[in-house]
Design an enzyme around this catalytic site. Structure first.
Site, mmCIF file in Angstrom:
data_model
loop_
_atom_site.group_PDB
_atom_site.id
_atom_site.type_symbol
_atom_site.label_atom_id
_atom_site.label_comp_id
_atom_site.label_asym_id
_atom_site.label_seq_id
_atom_site.Cartn_x
_atom_site.Cartn_y
_atom_site.Cartn_z
ATOM 1 N N GLY A 1 0.835 -1.207 0.000
ATOM 2 C CA GLY A 1 0.000 0.000 0.000
ATOM 3 C C GLY A 1 0.863 1.247 0.000
ATOM 4 O O GLY A 1 2.091 1.176 0.057
ATOM 5 N N ASP B 1 3.392 -2.661 8.257
ATOM 6 C CA ASP B 1 2.368 -2.634 7.206
ATOM 7 C C ASP B 1 1.379 -1.508 7.488
ATOM 8 O O ASP B 1 1.239 -1.066 8.637
ATOM 9 C CB ASP B 1 1.633 -3.997 7.177
ATOM 10 C CG ASP B 1 0.932 -4.262 5.852
ATOM 11 O OD1 ASP B 1 0.845 -3.341 5.010
ATOM 12 O OD2 ASP B 1 0.466 -5.398 5.659
ATOM 13 N N GLY B 2 0.684 -1.079 6.467
ATOM 14 C CA GLY B 2 -0.379 -0.095 6.615
ATOM 15 C C GLY B 2 -1.682 -0.771 7.013
ATOM 16 O O GLY B 2 -1.733 -1.982 7.270
ATOM 17 N N LYS C 1 -7.907 -4.580 6.884
ATOM 18 C CA LYS C 1 -6.910 -4.489 5.828
ATOM 19 C C LYS C 1 -7.473 -5.116 4.560
ATOM 20 O O LYS C 1 -8.479 -5.809 4.594
ATOM 21 C CB LYS C 1 -5.616 -5.210 6.242
ATOM 22 C CG LYS C 1 -4.817 -4.378 7.238
ATOM 23 C CD LYS C 1 -3.461 -4.983 7.584
ATOM 24 C CE LYS C 1 -2.589 -5.296 6.415
ATOM 25 N NZ LYS C 1 -2.302 -4.140 5.541
ATOM 26 N N GLU D 1 -0.650 -10.599 3.411
ATOM 27 C CA GLU D 1 -0.374 -9.724 4.561
ATOM 28 C C GLU D 1 -0.672 -10.455 5.870
ATOM 29 O O GLU D 1 0.073 -10.335 6.841
ATOM 30 C CB GLU D 1 -1.218 -8.456 4.471
ATOM 31 C CG GLU D 1 -0.756 -7.513 3.377
ATOM 32 C CD GLU D 1 -1.686 -6.341 3.154
ATOM 33 O OE1 GLU D 1 -1.214 -5.309 2.664
ATOM 34 O OE2 GLU D 1 -2.897 -6.450 3.444
ATOM 35 N N LYS E 1 -7.024 6.940 9.610
ATOM 36 C CA LYS E 1 -7.304 5.495 9.693
ATOM 37 C C LYS E 1 -7.723 5.058 11.101
ATOM 38 O O LYS E 1 -8.182 3.937 11.290
ATOM 39 C CB LYS E 1 -6.057 4.695 9.293
ATOM 40 C CG LYS E 1 -5.412 5.088 7.968
ATOM 41 C CD LYS E 1 -6.246 4.651 6.817
ATOM 42 C CE LYS E 1 -5.609 4.894 5.464
ATOM 43 N NZ LYS E 1 -4.400 4.153 5.211
HETATM 44 C C1 5RP Z 1 -3.414 -3.683 1.268
HETATM 45 C C2 5RP Z 1 -3.643 -3.105 2.606
HETATM 46 C C3 5RP Z 1 -3.061 -1.769 2.880
HETATM 47 O O1 5RP Z 1 -2.217 -1.855 3.977
HETATM 48 C C4 5RP Z 1 -4.172 -0.835 3.185
HETATM 49 O O2 5RP Z 1 -5.057 -0.831 2.085
HETATM 50 C C5 5RP Z 1 -3.663 0.576 3.459
HETATM 51 O O3 5RP Z 1 -3.149 1.104 2.272
HETATM 52 P P1 5RP Z 1 -2.666 2.600 2.194
HETATM 53 O O4 5RP Z 1 -1.439 2.711 3.018
HETATM 54 O O5 5RP Z 1 -2.416 2.835 0.730
HETATM 55 O O6 5RP Z 1 -3.794 3.470 2.703
HETATM 56 O O7 5RP Z 1 -4.258 -3.676 3.466
HETATM 57 O O8 5RP Z 1 -4.067 -4.910 1.141
#
Ligand code: 5RP
Length: 231
Positions: A29, A83-84, A96, A105, A123
Site C-alpha cells: 500500500g 504494514d499499513g 486491511k 499480509e 485510519k
Molecule cells: C493492502 C492493505 C493496505 O495496507 C491498506 O489498504 C492501506 O493502504 P494505504 O497505506 O495505501 O492506505 O491492506 O491490502
C-alpha cells in the site's frame, strides 16, 4: 503536513525499530511504500536485513531498492512486519485489504513476532467498519459463496451491500493468489471476533480483512505529531 507527509513520518518512525540482522515482513500500500523506500536507503547505507514482501507490487519495489528478499519457506519466522491498514481501533484491531493483499499480509503478520501498523490519523477509528470489509474468495462457486456470506451478514446487517471488487478494466479484481474480493459495506462492526469466526466457517472464503490479535503496535501520524499505540 499533507497525507503523504504523514504516511512518510509514520514509516520513518517504524524504520527506527529495524536492527541489523532482522528478518522483516514488508507490507503493501501507499504507506508501506514509504517504509520500503526508507528501508532501501538504509540497506544501501549498509544495513543487513532479509525481507518477505506481502505482494508482487512490494516485491518489485523492494527489488528495485536493492533490498534482499527471502520467502516464508526459507525463513518461516520473522522478527518484525511493518504494514499499513485501512482502519485500526484502540485495541489494535484492523481492517486491511483495501489494496487487495490481505491474504499474504495476514500470513506474513502471523509469522512475525511483532507487527507494527503505520498510518495517518484518518485510519484511526472508534469502531471498525466505515471502510468496507474485504473478503477474499475462491472464484470457483463465486455466486454460492457470495450468497452464503450475504446470509451470515444479514443476521446483523439486514441490508449491507456486498460488492464484487472490479479493476479499472471492469473485470473482477484478481489477487496475487488468483482469488476475487467481495467488499462488505457494514458501517459498524461491534463484534469483529464473532464476525471473523462466522466468515472463516464459510467454504469458499479464503480470508477476510479483519486482523485481530496480530498487530502489536502502531505509529499514527497526526497534525499534532506521532501517536504510538501498543509496543
Ligand atoms: C493492502 C492493505 C493496505 O495496507 C491498506 O489498504 C492501506 O493502504 P494505504 O497505506 O495505501 O492506505 O491492506 O491490502
Amino acid at each position: 503536513m499533507n497525507a503523504e507527509e504523514m504516511k512518510r513520518a509514520a514509516a520513518a518512525r517504524a524504520a527506527e525499530l529495524v536492527r541489523d540482522g532482522m528478518r522483516l515482513g514488508l507490507g503493501t500500500g501507499s504507506t508501506a511504500r514509504h517504509f520500503v523506500a526508507i528501508l532501501g536507503e538504509k540497506v544501501r547505507a549498509g544495513l543487513k536485513v532479509v525481507c518477505v514482501p506481502t505482494s508482487e507490487a512490494t516485491r518489485l519495489q523492494a527489488e528495485a531498492e536493492g533490498i534482499p528478499l527471502t520467502t516464508l519457506d526459507e525463513t518461516p519466522a520473522l522478527d518484525l512486519t511493518v504494514d499499513g491498514a485501512d482502519e485500526l481501533d484502540d485495541s489494535l484491531r484492523l481492517i486491511k485489504g483495501g489494496g487487495g493483499a490481505l491474504l499474504r499480509e495476514k500470513i506474513v503478520a502471523a509469522a512475525s513476532r511483532r507487527m507494527v501498523v503505520i498510518a495517518d490519523g484518518s485510519k484511526h477509528v472508534d469502531v471498525l467498519g466505515r471502510f468496507p470489509l474485504p473478503i477474499e474468495v475462491n472464484p470457483f462457486g463465486l455466486r454460492a459463496t457470495q450468497e452464503a456470506i450475504a446470509q451470515v451478514l444479514a443476521q446483523r446487517w439486514p441490508s449491507a451491500p456486498l460488492t464484487l471488487r472490479r479493476g479499472g478494466d471492469g473485470n473482477p479484481f484478481v489477487t496475487d493468489g488468483g482469488h476475487f474480493i467481495l467488499d462488505a459495506a457494514l458501517q459498524r462492526i461491534e463484534e469483529p471476533e464473532a464476525l471473523a469466526s462466522d466468515l472463516v466457517a464459510i467454504p469458499g472464503v479464503v480470508e477476510h480483512g479483519l486482523f485481530l490479535g496480530l498487530a502489536s503496535g502502531a505509529v499514527i501520524a497526526t497534525e499534532a505529531g506521532l501517536v504510538e499505540l501498543g509496543e
